[in-house]
Design an enzyme around this catalytic site. Sequence first.
Site, PDB file in Angstrom:
ATOM      1  N   ASP A  41       0.817  -1.211   0.000  1.00 19.73           N
ATOM      2  CA  ASP A  41       0.000   0.000   0.000  1.00 19.73           C
ATOM      3  C   ASP A  41       0.855   1.267   0.000  1.00 19.73           C
ATOM      4  O   ASP A  41       0.441   2.300  -0.529  1.00 19.73           O
ATOM      5  CB  ASP A  41      -0.931  -0.001   1.207  1.00 19.73           C
ATOM      6  CG  ASP A  41      -2.027  -1.057   1.079  1.00 19.73           C
ATOM      7  OD1 ASP A  41      -2.388  -1.394  -0.060  1.00 19.73           O
ATOM      8  OD2 ASP A  41      -2.516  -1.540   2.111  1.00 19.73           O
ATOM      9  N   GLY A  42       2.039   1.203   0.612  1.00 17.55           N
ATOM     10  CA  GLY A  42       2.910   2.374   0.616  1.00 17.55           C
ATOM     11  C   GLY A  42       3.324   2.767  -0.780  1.00 17.55           C
ATOM     12  O   GLY A  42       3.277   3.954  -1.154  1.00 17.55           O
ATOM     13  N   ASP A 141      -3.711  13.539  22.249  1.00 16.62           N
ATOM     14  CA  ASP A 141      -2.451  13.280  21.559  1.00 16.62           C
ATOM     15  C   ASP A 141      -2.494  13.864  20.158  1.00 16.62           C
ATOM     16  O   ASP A 141      -1.461  14.251  19.603  1.00 16.62           O
ATOM     17  CB  ASP A 141      -2.186  11.778  21.477  1.00 16.62           C
ATOM     18  CG  ASP A 141      -1.606  11.214  22.768  1.00 16.62           C
ATOM     19  OD1 ASP A 141      -1.275  12.003  23.674  1.00 16.62           O
ATOM     20  OD2 ASP A 141      -1.492   9.984  22.876  1.00 16.62           O
ATOM     21  N   THR A 152      -9.897   3.297   6.382  1.00 13.35           N
ATOM     22  CA  THR A 152      -9.537   1.968   6.875  1.00 13.35           C
ATOM     23  C   THR A 152      -8.101   1.917   7.386  1.00 13.35           C
ATOM     24  O   THR A 152      -7.647   0.858   7.822  1.00 13.35           O
ATOM     25  CB  THR A 152      -9.693   0.914   5.762  1.00 13.35           C
ATOM     26  OG1 THR A 152      -8.833   1.255   4.667  1.00 13.35           O
ATOM     27  CG2 THR A 152     -11.123   0.855   5.270  1.00 13.35           C
TER      28      THR A 152
END
Length: 252
Positions: A41-42, A141, A152
């Site tokens: 996916d990267g 945070d 997703t």
Amino acid sequence: MKISFTAARAPLPEEALAKLIGLYGNVPAKEADVIVALGGDGLMLETLHRVLGTDMPVYGMNCGSVGFMMNEYQEDDLPGRISRAQSSVLHPLRMHAITALGVVEEAMALNDVFLFRQTRQTAKIRISVDHTERLSELICDGVLISTPAGSTAYNLSAHGPIIPLSANLLPLTPISAFRPRRWRGALLPSTVDVLFEVLEPEKRPVAAVADFTEVRDVVSVAVSEDRSLGATVLFDPDRALSERILTEQFTV
């Protein structure tokens, strides 16, 4: 069909690249009908950023780990698979960030834009939607806003909702919120302009990230969907992105 291959720098994708070039040839991206991305996916995200705003479709084959945005790796009949593939057009988020030094940084995100504390101190962030203040102080945070395709990813890990591609919604999700403790986020129309203002930035510095772009020491971050730009992803008929996002909602 003229194919331009791109591959992640890892043994498995590079081995696949050599095999597929031997079978189908390889042309420069500017001369191709389609880009085939080999990796995870990267790599798909990097490739989509490169073609953003063009008509060049991208067909991915998984040679990585998760591969949510990828098709199954197969060497046979690649042109036929591409010709039968279904397309999904992804629209990015545009981030407009201003730093404590007054520097303006812009970046696009096909997954998400998130703000996150830079030190041990929690962040304090004011949130406005379409010029109306909706949350005067979120102590957390961080906070993120994602595209439906990106819902997703980090958004889901932060307990945000999964959004179907056709919903025209953007999930706004807090990251480890301390106050207000019961606020779990919001679903926003995709047409809105969202403004995050960092409170006490000297004491509680915050960074902003849009996919691959990180901006440190921001004081304000404006985010909106840019419908004038799109990236086309191709999926095998049995792996349509809309169906995979729907299926993910029933995964336990």
